[in-house]
Write an enzyme that holds these catalytic residues in place. Structure first.
Site, mmCIF file in Angstrom:
data_model
loop_
_atom_site.group_PDB
_atom_site.id
_atom_site.type_symbol
_atom_site.label_atom_id
_atom_site.label_comp_id
_atom_site.label_asym_id
_atom_site.label_seq_id
_atom_site.Cartn_x
_atom_site.Cartn_y
_atom_site.Cartn_z
ATOM 1 N N ASN A 73 0.853 -1.185 0.000
ATOM 2 C CA ASN A 73 0.000 0.000 0.000
ATOM 3 C C ASN A 73 0.899 1.250 0.000
ATOM 4 O OD1 ASN A 73 -1.419 2.262 1.066
ATOM 5 N ND2 ASN A 73 -3.064 0.891 1.697
ATOM 6 N N ASP A 106 -0.040 4.458 -0.126
ATOM 7 C CA ASP A 106 -0.718 5.709 0.269
ATOM 8 C C ASP A 106 0.229 6.708 0.926
ATOM 9 O OD1 ASP A 106 -3.040 4.500 -0.519
ATOM 10 O OD2 ASP A 106 -3.843 4.213 1.496
ATOM 11 N N HIS A 107 1.123 6.178 1.791
ATOM 12 C CA HIS A 107 1.912 7.124 2.589
ATOM 13 C C HIS A 107 3.092 7.724 1.830
ATOM 14 C CE1 HIS A 107 -0.855 6.678 5.675
ATOM 15 N NE2 HIS A 107 -0.621 5.396 5.857
ATOM 16 N N ARG A 139 3.520 18.914 0.755
ATOM 17 C CA ARG A 139 3.929 20.121 0.035
ATOM 18 C C ARG A 139 3.091 20.354 -1.227
ATOM 19 N NH1 ARG A 139 9.079 22.100 1.808
ATOM 20 N NH2 ARG A 139 8.797 21.950 4.043
ATOM 21 N N HIS A 151 -5.434 3.753 -1.834
ATOM 22 C CA HIS A 151 -6.752 4.105 -1.288
ATOM 23 C C HIS A 151 -7.079 5.538 -1.682
ATOM 24 C CE1 HIS A 151 -9.387 4.291 2.650
ATOM 25 N NE2 HIS A 151 -10.055 4.633 1.561
ATOM 26 N N ARG A 202 -9.236 8.289 -0.959
ATOM 27 C CA ARG A 202 -10.183 8.678 0.085
ATOM 28 C C ARG A 202 -11.024 9.849 -0.387
ATOM 29 N NH1 ARG A 202 -8.570 6.541 5.371
ATOM 30 N NH2 ARG A 202 -10.245 7.831 6.159
ATOM 31 N N ARG A 213 -6.650 12.955 0.879
ATOM 32 C CA ARG A 213 -5.540 13.409 1.733
ATOM 33 C C ARG A 213 -4.190 12.836 1.299
ATOM 34 N NH1 ARG A 213 -6.925 10.069 7.214
ATOM 35 N NH2 ARG A 213 -8.929 11.068 6.928
ATOM 36 N N HIS A 214 -4.201 11.723 0.562
ATOM 37 C CA HIS A 214 -2.922 11.218 0.068
ATOM 38 C C HIS A 214 -3.012 10.888 -1.433
ATOM 39 C CE1 HIS A 214 -4.921 7.556 1.399
ATOM 40 N NE2 HIS A 214 -4.581 7.689 2.665
ATOM 41 N N GLU A 248 -8.338 0.607 -3.130
ATOM 42 C CA GLU A 248 -9.092 0.563 -1.880
ATOM 43 C C GLU A 248 -10.053 1.739 -1.885
ATOM 44 O OE1 GLU A 248 -6.296 -0.034 1.480
ATOM 45 O OE2 GLU A 248 -7.873 1.011 2.595
ATOM 46 N N THR A 272 -6.818 6.538 10.022
ATOM 47 C CA THR A 272 -6.722 5.451 9.057
ATOM 48 C C THR A 272 -8.013 4.648 9.189
ATOM 49 O OG1 THR A 272 -5.406 3.550 8.328
ATOM 50 C CG2 THR A 272 -5.487 3.941 10.691
ATOM 51 N N THR A 273 -8.184 3.634 8.322
ATOM 52 C CA THR A 273 -9.434 2.879 8.350
ATOM 53 C C THR A 273 -9.608 2.214 9.712
ATOM 54 O OG1 THR A 273 -8.974 2.412 6.038
ATOM 55 C CG2 THR A 273 -10.779 1.193 7.050
ATOM 56 N N GLU A 305 -10.819 -9.379 3.100
ATOM 57 C CA GLU A 305 -9.524 -9.025 3.694
ATOM 58 C C GLU A 305 -9.784 -8.913 5.190
ATOM 59 O OE1 GLU A 305 -7.004 -6.089 1.851
ATOM 60 O OE2 GLU A 305 -6.354 -5.351 3.804
ATOM 61 N N HIS A 328 -3.610 -4.460 7.579
ATOM 62 C CA HIS A 328 -3.705 -3.345 8.531
ATOM 63 C C HIS A 328 -2.792 -3.574 9.729
ATOM 64 C CE1 HIS A 328 -5.192 0.308 10.242
ATOM 65 N NE2 HIS A 328 -5.936 0.489 9.164
ATOM 66 N N GLY A 329 -1.800 -2.718 9.832
ATOM 67 C CA GLY A 329 -0.907 -2.750 10.993
ATOM 68 C C GLY A 329 0.107 -3.883 10.978
ATOM 69 N N HIS A 378 2.078 1.001 5.918
ATOM 70 C CA HIS A 378 2.799 1.929 6.784
ATOM 71 C C HIS A 378 4.184 1.429 7.175
ATOM 72 C CE1 HIS A 378 3.665 4.350 10.403
ATOM 73 N NE2 HIS A 378 3.084 5.296 9.704
HETATM 74 N N1 PXP Z 1 -5.718 -2.977 4.111
HETATM 75 C C1 PXP Z 1 -6.668 -2.037 4.282
HETATM 76 C C2 PXP Z 1 -8.061 -2.373 3.895
HETATM 77 C C3 PXP Z 1 -6.352 -0.753 4.777
HETATM 78 O O1 PXP Z 1 -7.311 0.170 4.958
HETATM 79 C C4 PXP Z 1 -4.999 -0.462 5.051
HETATM 80 C C5 PXP Z 1 -4.627 0.926 5.511
HETATM 81 O O2 PXP Z 1 -4.750 1.802 4.453
HETATM 82 C C6 PXP Z 1 -4.045 -1.464 4.849
HETATM 83 C C7 PXP Z 1 -4.431 -2.722 4.402
HETATM 84 C C8 PXP Z 1 -2.595 -1.238 5.125
HETATM 85 O O3 PXP Z 1 -2.440 -0.970 6.488
HETATM 86 P P1 PXP Z 1 -1.041 -0.476 7.026
HETATM 87 O O4 PXP Z 1 -0.742 0.821 6.360
HETATM 88 O O5 PXP Z 1 -1.272 -0.335 8.501
HETATM 89 O O6 PXP Z 1 -0.048 -1.541 6.689
#
Ligand code: PXP
Length: 239
Positions: free
Chosen positions: A7, A9-10, A18, A43, A45, A49-50, A69, A99-100, A150, A189-190, A212
């Site tokens: 993922n 996103d970050h 910026r 994702h 959103r 935001r990202h 996503e 976050t979600t 998931e 997630h996490g 992340h």
């Molecule tokens: N899966 C889903 C559905 C999520 O919403 C996220 C967070 O955007 C992730 C996976 C990835 O989570 P993490 O950034 O904590 O690894």
């Protein structure tokens, strides 16, 4: 073999700090693919935001396996259908969350989901539903005909000690049930470079979506290396 979806996103979060063009999520996606990941997740959103709309357009053209996503809104469904990612992961979304938080209430929005799932499937887009490891939610996900769930691993990731092992058991039972119902199982997630060792105890996993921890590590070792390290840790998964 357990697949990795990264993922990104970050990467876009840093760029949006910026409102410029660097770092590029597309360049990050390329590095992840070169490191051997299976797919890229982004994702879009509601508040942008990202990831922004033009990222989805570019990623859909560039990436081998794009998983978009998204919340189940008319706007997002239209954007996904216009860009045709390989898959969509449907998530709940609240404007104020960092976050979600929590999985989809598949039962509560089953009619809306059913319509969206049909539209995606008619367009050849695989559907994954992001849900907590709860029996009734898993049963409904299977009934709705989504290809994947998931499993939300966030509660597990935020816990420790006995509490974390209890959460792991819930994930294990959820994965077994989904498998028995004929639905494929992803998780996300996490997940990080440490808790992956416990995540590998969950049976029947097809793909992990990790963002992340990989993007954080990439700041110090580079994206290719950060992705490779995670793939190496996943390699001995036996299912
Ligand atoms: N899966 C889903 C559905 C999520 O919403 C996220 C967070 O955007 C992730 C996976 C990835 O989570 P993490 O950034 O904590 O690894």
């Amino acid at each position: 073999m357990l697949k990795l979806g990264v993922n990104i996103d970050h990467v876009a979060t840093v760029r949006q700090a910026r409102l410029g063009i660097e770092p590029s999520p597309m360049k990050a996606a390329d590095e992840c693919e070169k490191a051997g990941c299976f797919g890229i997740t982004a994702h879009l959103r509601e508040d942008r935001r990202h990831i922004i709309d033009s990222d989805i357009v570019a990623l859909a053209k560039q990436v081998e396996n794009l998983n978009m996503e998204m919340a189940v809104t008319d706007e997002m469904v239209d954007i996904a259908l216009a860009n045709k990612p390989n898959s969509v992961c449907l998530v709940p979304e609240k404007r104020e969350e960092l976050t979600t938080e929590g999985g989809l209430d598949v039962i509560g929005i089953k009619d809306k989901l059913s319509t969206a799932i049909s539209r995606f499937q008619e367009n050849g887009i695989l559907v994954s539903l992001f849900i907590d490891p709860e029996e009734d939610q898993i049963r409904m996900a299977a009934e709705l005909g989504a290809e994947y769930i998931e499993l939300h691993t966030g509660t597990f990731a935020n816990a420790d000690g006995e509490e974390q092992l209890t959460e792991l058991d819930r994930l294990i039972e959820g994965a077994k049930l989904a498998h028995n119902l004929g639905i494929k199982v992803n998780a996300g997630h996490g997940i990080d470079y440490v808790n992956i060792e416990l995540i590998k105890k969950i049976p029947h996993l097809v793909e992990l979506n990790i963002g992340h921890s990989i993007v954080s590590r990439s700041i110090f070792v580079g994206m290719r290396q950060a992705v490779k390290e995670m793939i190496d840790l996943m390699a001995d998964y036996t299912g």
